[in-house]
Scaffold this active site. Structure first.
Site, PDB file in Angstrom:
ATOM      1  N   CYS A  99     -22.413  14.732   9.522  1.00 33.84           N
ATOM      2  CA  CYS A  99     -22.003  13.654  10.661  1.00 33.84           C
ATOM      3  C   CYS A  99     -22.194  12.274  10.271  1.00 33.84           C
ATOM      4  O   CYS A  99     -22.010  11.416  10.729  1.00 33.84           O
ATOM      5  CB  CYS A  99     -23.002  13.997  11.889  1.00 33.84           C
ATOM      6  N   CYS A 112     -26.868  16.130  15.493  1.00 36.81           N
ATOM      7  CA  CYS A 112     -25.687  16.230  14.527  1.00 36.81           C
ATOM      8  C   CYS A 112     -24.374  16.539  15.095  1.00 36.81           C
ATOM      9  O   CYS A 112     -23.359  15.749  15.172  1.00 36.81           O
ATOM     10  CB  CYS A 112     -26.212  17.260  13.462  1.00 36.81           C
ATOM     11  N   CYS A 135     -25.901  12.120   6.428  1.00 33.70           N
ATOM     12  CA  CYS A 135     -25.606  13.463   6.685  1.00 33.70           C
ATOM     13  C   CYS A 135     -24.325  13.711   6.340  1.00 33.70           C
ATOM     14  O   CYS A 135     -23.401  13.189   6.373  1.00 33.70           O
ATOM     15  CB  CYS A 135     -25.689  13.600   8.347  1.00 33.70           C
ATOM     16  N   GLY A 166     -55.880  12.811  23.011  1.00 36.28           N
ATOM     17  CA  GLY A 166     -56.373  13.268  21.692  1.00 36.28           C
ATOM     18  C   GLY A 166     -57.507  14.311  21.687  1.00 36.28           C
ATOM     19  O   GLY A 166     -57.717  14.985  20.652  1.00 36.28           O
ATOM     20  N   CYS A 212     -28.505  16.639   9.014  1.00 38.76           N
ATOM     21  CA  CYS A 212     -29.513  16.119  10.074  1.00 38.76           C
ATOM     22  C   CYS A 212     -30.350  17.457  10.389  1.00 38.76           C
ATOM     23  O   CYS A 212     -29.756  18.417  10.291  1.00 38.76           O
ATOM     24  CB  CYS A 212     -28.704  15.881  11.314  1.00 38.76           C
TER      25      CYS A 212
HETATM   26 ZN    ZN Z   1     -25.748  15.080  11.106  1.00 37.40          ZN
END
Ligand code: ZN
Ligand code: ADP
Ligand code: MG
Lengths: 278, 291
Positions: free
Chosen positions: B253, B280, B250, B34, B274
């Site tokens: 998909c 996807c 989605c 960090g 997606c």
């Molecule tokens: Zn998708």
């Protein structure tokens, strides 16, 4: 005798390239804090005093006498050149203030000390709401519960008599007196054992001053906190301070119970301060 | 690209000295999770702000046996992603490029972490526009440095507090301040909260490069990454709901529980896709193959 919260011992602060003459050629008897040999400013030429638990100590003196330098040093806003300051916290631990490293200083500022400045732009963040300013102190101390933070902020706004409806307003929308109340709430919300107030009523209308002084007086009795009140105004120490020290050119010229100092001043300078005020 | 390449151009475009400097900064960044390590950012043949920080990271460690994936907004085909891939292929002969997150040894990214679970040994390189989480509350860099060194994040917390005061919740969507390994709070680059949560204890090496600001920082594998949040206002990732208030899926998909882009049909109905285009596509292919 009550416990000592603070023992300040021979604190010096020199601005400039200190020379061996600085200390002996400045101070009240030379009527100057500027070293004639090297031109350094001896803002504090060896200041000592004690502060007891729950006591209110007044520091008076004309402008430039070193009052702000003294409290800013104790609050870690600036460093000192030499000297010691022992702080004893609620648990009885004795802490050498000027020997703390940065993280410890920050912790002490957030958890043990509080400061109210004359200038609210120094004490408050004008980009945050009033509530956010007070919350910041709790967040610094590690509080992570929103509801609890809100309720602490509310209870301290109540203590300083700010309407809760104004909690989420910006500081710029507050009057000067109200901004000082916010600063006081911000300083106290972490329940410090030592509070510094540096000219907190200077520049305000007289009636506003009177009400803020009343508030501070009230808080003194309600809360378990020792105070150092810095002012050029003898009326302020008369009202608030148990004991008072008088500073001139970076040194303490006189100190004692406030009534004593005001009614029977020993030092010529104090006598002049008092007579000029009357 | 304005720059025309010649035979003398070096593998990886930047010279070995510069690469070593970036690698040293990178190692330091991994050792101090960090912490923003300064380095002397090089001029790249593309404007700063187009991922030059990420690109320098990639170029400093890529070798002929590496496989690179580049995504921008979750897409491998965006102009930015294509440009960067094209450039790396030009200056690093032999390097393979891929769209598959699981095949890549290095993924350079802006805005997203690939959906497909990644594994040990893989490196995620983030292109970072603003490396300092404190920049929203403190303008002075030297003051910010002190604040970081003292883990003084109270002002950032006040921002979150005031968000709740104003909106009833923390509204930060991207660049969500995140505490790494119990210490430094980083700006995790413009990834959504959904991805911020996935930094935590991930097996991947996450490297963040800010070219303009000349900083490199890292979240090493299996490191705690804790988005700042109040006990009574927990950190929440984005949730995507359909009209019926059910978990959305989605429209291409059918995937659920991933990070979506929103689209509106002509009749104003929200549709989700997606945001990770490769994920996807893989999903769709697997379905076609009856998996
Ligand atoms: Zn998708
Ligand atoms: N940052 C600084 N640099 C140089 N001189 C300073 C600085 N701050 C204060 N001083 C000087 O130190 C002396 C004490 O100042 P100060 O503590 O502010 O006095 P007071 O609060 O009593 O008015 C003054 O002579 C002032 O000019
Ligand atoms: Mg002053």
């Amino acid at each position: 005798m009550a416990n000592k919260v603070l023992e300040v011992n021979n604190v010096k602060k020199v601005y400039g390239s200190e020379c061996p003459d600085c200390l002996q050629s400045t101070g009240p008897e030379h009527a100057s804090n500027i070293c004639p040999s090297c031109g350094s400013i001896v803002a504090l030429g060896g200041v000592s005093f004690d502060l007891h638990a729950n006591e209110c100590l007044g520091i008076v003196g004309e402008s430039g006498s070193g009052k702000s330098t003294l409290v800013k040093s104790l609050y870690f806003d600036q460093s000192v050149t030499s000297g010691k300051a022992w702080f004893t916290d609620q648990q009885g631990e004795r802490i050498d203030l000027f020997a703390q490293h940065a993280a410890q200083q920050r912790w002490l500022r957030n958890n043990r000390l509080g400061m109210v400045y004359q200038n609210p732009h120094i004490g408050l963040n004008f980009d945050f709401t009033v509530g956010g300013n007070i919350a910041e102190r709790l967040l610094m101390g590690g509080s992570r519960n929103y509801a609890k933070i809100r309720s602490s902020v509310q209870s301290y706004l109540e203590k300083v008599e700010i309407p809760l409806a104004r909690m989420d307003d910006m500081p710029a929308d507050f009057s000067g007196g109200m901004q000082q109340r916010v600063q006081i709430a911000k300083a106290l919300v972490t329940k410090p054992s030592l509070l510094f107030l540096d000219e907190v009523t200077t520049g305000l209308d007289l009636s506003v001053q009177a009400r803020i002084l009343d508030l501070i007086l009230q808080l003194r009795y309600d809360l378990d906190v020792a105070m150092i009140v810095v002012t050029h105004d003898l009326g302020v120490v008369r009202l608030l301070a148990d004991r008072t020290i008088v500073m001139k050119n970076g040194q303490v010229v006189e100190g004692g119970l406030t009534d004593q100092v005001l009614h029977d001043p020993q030092h010529k300078y104090t006598q002049r301060l008092i007579s000029s005020e009357l | 690209m304005r720059h025309s390449l010649t035979q003398q151009d070096h593998f990886g475009f930047i010279d070995e000295y510069a690469k070593r400097e970036v690698r040293r900064a990178t190692l330091k960044a991994i050792c101090i999770p960090g912490y923003q390590v300064p380095y002397s950012s090089r001029e790249m043949p593309m404007g700063r702000g187009f991922g030059t920080g990420g690109l320098q990271l990639t170029l400093s460690m890529i070798g002929p046996t590496d496989t690179l994936k580049v995504i921008d907004q979750g897409s491998d085909e965006s102009v930015n992603a294509e440009n960067i891939k094209g450039f790396v292929q030009q200056v690093c002969s032999g390097v393979h490029v891929t769209n598959k997150a699981t095949e890549a040894s290095i993924v350079q990214t802006r805005h997203r972490i690939p959906e497909a679970p990644m594994s040990e040994g893989q490196i995620l390189v983030f292109q970072v526009p603003y490396p300092d989480s404190l920049v929203v509350v403190e303008a002075s860099e030297s003051k910010r440095r002190v604040m970081h060194s003292e883990a003084d994040y109270a002002k950032l917390w006040v921002k979150l507090y005031e968000d709740i005061v104003r909106y009833g919740e923390i509204t930060i969507s991207h660049r969500y301040p995140t505490e790494i390994h119990g210490g430094y709070v980083i700006d995790p680059s413009p990834i959504p909260r959904y991805d911020t949560a996935r930094l935590h204890q991930s097996p991947v090496i996450h490297l963040f490069g800010a070219g303009r600001e000349k900083k490199i920082y890292a979240v090493p594998p299996y490191t705690d990454a804790k988005p700042l949040a109040f006990e009574d206002h927990a950190f929440r990732v984005e949730s995507f709901l359909d009209q019926d208030g059910e978990q959305a899926s989605c429209s291409v998909c059918g995937a659920k529980g991933v990070y979506f882009d929103e689209h509106y049909t002509d009749d104003g109905v929200v549709q989700y896709k997606c945001s990770d285009t490769d994920f996807c596509l893989q999903n769709l292919t697997n379905q076609k193959n009856g998996q």
